[in-house]
Design an enzyme around this catalytic site. Sequence first.
Site, PDB file in Angstrom:
ATOM      1  N   CYS A   2       0.815  -1.201   0.000  1.00 21.59           N
ATOM      2  CA  CYS A   2       0.000   0.000   0.000  1.00 21.59           C
ATOM      3  C   CYS A   2       0.857   1.264   0.000  1.00 21.59           C
ATOM      4  CB  CYS A   2      -0.909   0.020   1.224  1.00 21.59           C
ATOM      5  SG  CYS A   2      -1.924  -1.462   1.406  1.00 21.59           S
ATOM      6  N   ARG A  27       3.919  -0.111  -6.102  1.00 23.06           N
ATOM      7  CA  ARG A  27       3.742  -0.967  -4.933  1.00 23.06           C
ATOM      8  C   ARG A  27       2.620  -1.986  -5.122  1.00 23.06           C
ATOM      9  NH1 ARG A  27       4.889   1.379   0.400  1.00 23.06           N
ATOM     10  NH2 ARG A  27       6.709   2.699   0.174  1.00 23.06           N
ATOM     11  N   TRP A  74      -3.927  -2.435  -1.247  1.00 30.80           N
ATOM     12  CA  TRP A  74      -3.940  -3.823  -1.703  1.00 30.80           C
ATOM     13  C   TRP A  74      -4.854  -4.587  -0.755  1.00 30.80           C
ATOM     14  CZ3 TRP A  74      -2.042  -6.110  -5.996  1.00 30.80           C
ATOM     15  CH2 TRP A  74      -2.103  -7.501  -6.039  1.00 30.80           C
ATOM     16  N   ASN A  98      -1.000   1.680   6.223  1.00 29.67           N
ATOM     17  CA  ASN A  98      -0.248   0.567   5.636  1.00 29.67           C
ATOM     18  C   ASN A  98       0.071  -0.409   6.752  1.00 29.67           C
ATOM     19  OD1 ASN A  98      -0.241   1.998   3.278  1.00 29.67           O
ATOM     20  ND2 ASN A  98       1.949   2.457   3.295  1.00 29.67           N
ATOM     21  N   GLY A  99       0.122  -1.709   6.432  1.00 27.40           N
ATOM     22  CA  GLY A  99       0.522  -2.694   7.424  1.00 27.40           C
ATOM     23  C   GLY A  99      -0.655  -3.465   7.970  1.00 27.40           C
ATOM     24  N   GLU A 479      21.436 -20.122   2.963  1.00 29.97           N
ATOM     25  CA  GLU A 479      21.179 -18.743   2.540  1.00 29.97           C
ATOM     26  C   GLU A 479      22.093 -17.774   3.272  1.00 29.97           C
ATOM     27  OE1 GLU A 479      19.538 -15.049   1.248  1.00 29.97           O
ATOM     28  OE2 GLU A 479      19.912 -17.007   0.365  1.00 29.97           O
ATOM     29  N   LYS A 483      24.769 -15.186   1.546  1.00 26.36           N
ATOM     30  CA  LYS A 483      24.794 -13.736   1.781  1.00 26.36           C
ATOM     31  C   LYS A 483      26.211 -13.281   2.143  1.00 26.36           C
ATOM     32  CE  LYS A 483      20.918 -12.418   0.729  1.00 26.36           C
ATOM     33  NZ  LYS A 483      21.153 -13.408  -0.324  1.00 26.36           N
ATOM     34  N   GLU A 486      28.428 -13.357  -0.918  1.00 24.66           N
ATOM     35  CA  GLU A 486      28.078 -12.371  -1.932  1.00 24.66           C
ATOM     36  C   GLU A 486      28.659 -10.997  -1.643  1.00 24.66           C
ATOM     37  OE1 GLU A 486      23.788 -13.336  -3.921  1.00 24.66           O
ATOM     38  OE2 GLU A 486      23.755 -12.885  -1.780  1.00 24.66           O
ATOM     39  N   HIS A 502      30.539 -36.080   8.921  1.00 19.95           N
ATOM     40  CA  HIS A 502      30.826 -36.732   7.640  1.00 19.95           C
ATOM     41  C   HIS A 502      31.794 -35.898   6.800  1.00 19.95           C
ATOM     42  CE1 HIS A 502      27.825 -39.916   8.173  1.00 19.95           C
ATOM     43  NE2 HIS A 502      27.107 -38.986   8.785  1.00 19.95           N
ATOM     44  N   LYS A 605      21.833  -8.014 -10.579  1.00 18.41           N
ATOM     45  CA  LYS A 605      20.564  -8.208  -9.878  1.00 18.41           C
ATOM     46  C   LYS A 605      19.701  -9.260 -10.565  1.00 18.41           C
ATOM     47  CE  LYS A 605      17.559  -7.446  -6.684  1.00 18.41           C
ATOM     48  NZ  LYS A 605      17.860  -7.944  -5.342  1.00 18.41           N
TER      49      LYS A 605
END
Length: 610
Positions: A2, A27, A74, A98-99, A479, A483, A486, A502, A605
């Site tokens: 929103c 948005r 939304w 919003n939220g 992940e 990060k 990267e 192992h 990106k």
Amino acid sequence: MCGIIGIIGKAPVAPLLVDGLKRLEYRGYDSAGVATLVNGSIERRRAEGKLVNLANLIDSDPVSGTIGIGHTRWATHGVPSEANAHPHATDRVAVVHNGIIENFQELRDDLTARGNQFVTDTDTEVVVHLVTRYLEDGCTPRDAVAATLRKLEGAFALVLIFSGHHDLMIGARQGSPLAIGYGDGEMYFGSDALALAPLTQRICYLDEGDWAVVSESDATIYDWTGAKADRPIVQTAVSGALIGKGNYRHFMQKEIFEQPAVIGDTLHAVLEPAERTITLPPLPIDLAAVPRVSISACGTAYYAGLVGKYWIEETARIPVEIDVASEFRYRNMPMEPGGLALFISQSGETMDTLSALRYAASQDQGIVSIVNVPESTIARESHGVLRTLAGPEIGVASTKAFTTQLTVLACFAIAFGRARGTLDVDRAAHLTGALAEIPGRTAEVLSDVDAIAEIAEELVEARDVLYLGRGTSFAIAMEGALKLKEISYIHAEGYAAGEMKHGPIALIDEAVPVIVIAPGNDPLFEKTASNVQEVIARGGRVIFISDKHGIQRLESQAEPTATIEMPEVDPFVAPILYSIPVQLLAYHTAVLKGTDVDQPRNLAKSVTVE
């Protein structure tokens, strides 16, 4: 996601409000509206659908007034409709929001018992009723808002105007961004600087928990305790990439801090908090009849898919395969007709993922994509699309796109289980309720990041870092390692904790930090804790990420080098929340090393070639 704009101006503000909302169209939204004060009274114009519908309504039924608020919505609580569109109002106050108000049902039940009548299906309406009650009890607008904010739980941004007060707007933020714009005898609120770009170059970004009382010439800002606070006013360019960075040093940092808002926005699209149910957009696939699921993605999106595999197998009791997209189509894998193929991509243009999609389509699979760009090629070539409402992500290392992908996958897994009859109503409601809490819990983690920044100093000089986890935490370990690689260029690997003996345990010494992700109420916690003891016994430096109970359980057995305490959440939703500290560790390590956080070397990106 929103959008909000508010203006105290010198001329009629309705056209400026609509223009500001146009700059927030990126948005996503399905209704829009404005409210102004005309001779002291609140006047509203709202319309379902695109902004052109609102603009046409205002052309045919003009609204004057030099103070007003606008919103693109939304749909979350309730269908897209004029009645559910913002601003919401009584005869005393109008609000845009919003939220999510997490405790709205409790507040609504209390207000209803006291005689308030609700006319919308939204969580936002409790705000106008609460403020109005305080005003009727004799409070000033400032005190009424302060009292209301103390009752609200969740992640939200609010802007309010009041009947009879042509020189007053009040705004607040908790987990959802909000900025103040300073003009020449005019003042503004906006969801971000893009909304305010043509109106002013002087912007103040509210901190977490701040709220502000704004007049035509000034703003008084208060922190969450109610004490007056000084926030810097920054000069921005009217255009250019830096306009969206706000007070943050890097886009990646900004995008990490946007996660409470965008996770909430993504949830709102499919989650009904009052009923604790998930309603997916129409999919031309009978989920109950699907014999098998295949997931394919690249990079960070692949790790989101790996978590999704665990979730779908748990809730829908159906076998799920997952492949790195760059390998998927070269396996020449036979695929059972009528299967479901799920593809995940932030940009929707990732070539490897698109190629895998086309192979699956040739194998008579139902194609569903999870994307952040609904106009993208992957979205267009899918039979069904599940959107992440992350907004633009500028930093190359994905953060908010990842957590919104996880959010969509969690919702999809719940809906899948219900469709197949393998997840009962009570369990689905419990998991949905746990999801609804995540924006607020994410905001809690982000409210105190200094400790994580200090722990990052443990990683700066390391040549190698290991990440360990079990179950869904294994995917978050991988992940986290990605990060760190990267953006800091430190070699890092994520392992299943049970695989330590192992091979990887040979790497353990005092020079190799080991980051362990282990929610305290996870059924696999004790097994992970045993692996941690093995690491510590060999001189390893353990950074342990868990909740208070988990940290206490570990410390009764072994002493980690450092701990990061997390809010306690249901294990099902823990991967979303536990993504935040691994992002922050990578970010602060990269900052300390002086690397290019937003544009790491050799990376792009969107990868649109194989």
